[in-house]
Design a protein around this motif. Sequence first.
Motif, PDB file in Angstrom:
ATOM      1  N   ALA A  35     -13.850  19.613   4.375  1.00  0.00           N
ATOM      2  CA  ALA A  35     -15.103  20.242   4.094  1.00  0.00           C
ATOM      3  C   ALA A  35     -15.488  20.630   2.866  1.00  0.00           C
ATOM      4  N   LEU A  36     -14.765  21.109   2.102  1.00  0.00           N
ATOM      5  CA  LEU A  36     -15.288  21.728   0.808  1.00  0.00           C
ATOM      6  C   LEU A  36     -15.533  20.230  -0.045  1.00  0.00           C
ATOM      7  N   MET A  41     -19.706  16.576  -2.317  1.00  0.00           N
ATOM      8  CA  MET A  41     -20.343  15.097  -2.237  1.00  0.00           C
ATOM      9  C   MET A  41     -21.569  15.091  -1.691  1.00  0.00           C
ATOM     10  N   LEU A  42     -22.040  16.050  -0.633  1.00  0.00           N
ATOM     11  CA  LEU A  42     -23.354  16.091  -0.080  1.00  0.00           C
ATOM     12  C   LEU A  42     -24.434  16.690  -0.973  1.00  0.00           C
ATOM     13  N   ILE A 293     -17.043  24.167   8.987  1.00  0.00           N
ATOM     14  CA  ILE A 293     -16.324  22.852   8.871  1.00  0.00           C
ATOM     15  C   ILE A 293     -17.153  21.895  10.212  1.00  0.00           C
ATOM     16  N   LYS A 294     -17.626  22.369  11.169  1.00  0.00           N
ATOM     17  CA  LYS A 294     -18.244  21.524  12.124  1.00  0.00           C
ATOM     18  C   LYS A 294     -19.779  20.992  11.514  1.00  0.00           C
ATOM     19  N   SER A 295     -20.110  22.062  10.750  1.00  0.00           N
ATOM     20  CA  SER A 295     -21.632  21.670  10.305  1.00  0.00           C
ATOM     21  C   SER A 295     -21.341  20.475   9.137  1.00  0.00           C
ATOM     22  N   ILE A 296     -20.642  20.717   8.340  1.00  0.00           N
ATOM     23  CA  ILE A 296     -20.204  19.570   7.115  1.00  0.00           C
ATOM     24  C   ILE A 296     -19.776  18.583   7.666  1.00  0.00           C
ATOM     25  N   GLY A 297     -19.031  18.335   8.856  1.00  0.00           N
ATOM     26  CA  GLY A 297     -18.584  17.166   9.508  1.00  0.00           C
ATOM     27  C   GLY A 297     -19.644  16.383  10.143  1.00  0.00           C
ATOM     28  N   LYS A 298     -20.748  17.182  10.305  1.00  0.00           N
ATOM     29  CA  LYS A 298     -22.359  16.228  10.809  1.00  0.00           C
ATOM     30  C   LYS A 298     -23.008  15.906   9.701  1.00  0.00           C
TER      31      LYS A 298
END
Length: 388
Positions: A35-36, A41-42, A293-298
């Motif tokens: 996630a980090l 990247m985002l 982690i969940k938010s970054i995954g989306k």
Amino acid sequence: MSGIYIHIPFCKQACHYCDFHFSTSMEKKEAMLGALEKELMLRKGEFANEEVETIYFGGGTPSVLTSMEIKQLIDAVYANYTVSEDPEITLEANPDDLTNITLSTVEGLGTNVFEVYLQAGINRLSIGIQSFFEEDLKLMNRAHNAQEAQSSIREASKYFNNISIDLIYGMPDMSDARWRENIQKALSFGVPHISSYALTVEPKTALARFIEKGVVAPLDDEVAQAHFNILLKEMEAAGFESYEISNFGKPGYFSKNNTAYWQQKKYIGIGPSAHSYDGVRRGWNINNNPKYIKSIGKNELPMEVEVLSNTDKYNEYVMTGLRTIWGVSLEKINAENGPKFKEYALQQAQKHIEEHLLYIDNDTLLATKKGRFLADGIAADLFMVNLS
């Protein structure tokens, strides 16, 4: 100048005084690392026109990561951002992680942890000593002991020139003599930077509960101020400059990362609870590991953002400036916030000038030696609350 802060939200155990965001469970470490990397990247577009000059691993305890995991995150920065030729890359480390290292952790990149850190790109270590006395370390519930405190600095100094160590003062039952001994022990290693903080009681910490139950004596502000005055005297005598209330550096060894914060440069905060600033807005990530982690995954940034008003910018400048050797430029306030703000700052500062807590030099408000310890309270008196 701009910087990237990476928050590593893991610790082996909870220090009794700490209220930073961390978890003592490493269960989600692999998912967190992913996630980090993805957040880096985002958010690369935020620094499309910026050159990154500092990368800082904070926490938590970044040294709980393996060398390859640290290198993985540094590589992600280089892959997504323009990095200067000679960036300052700092790793916060605990003494036990620097002394109890095994070859399996080194993973073939070097013969010891320090060589591996250097090869990964780390060029500055910030070692969380806090005290060289066993009784202090036990009270704080630190993971290391007094012997490891000394050996970690001794070994690190063989490989790193740029080392900072942390010390805490104002502890219950810490005499002036013991505090002086702590300072002199730190100076004996020849490190070029020392950060030193007064112990504070944060809500919902173990220390707060211990004091409430009478297990630990309440903290004494007068003791903390006496220790601060001793610190100033001892560090000045040793050739260090107090460039910020809690930070002392030899010439050429001021922390570039921290200086950027105090001088209100842009930075991106990566990881749960990390803060960011772009000159106009402040943002802060959610302080919950699974939700982060969940938010970054989306592909969603779990961040709240606040657009700073003119008053906010003035207050933040006053708050940070008074803590430093650079002070608060009245000319800058006039140019960036307006003449009413300059007039207000001068008006509010007058009583502190009369009490010899502040003085004006070259149109700049500065704290006297007497006023340094009280700088946060003085800044609060200068805050603006009724102008936009």
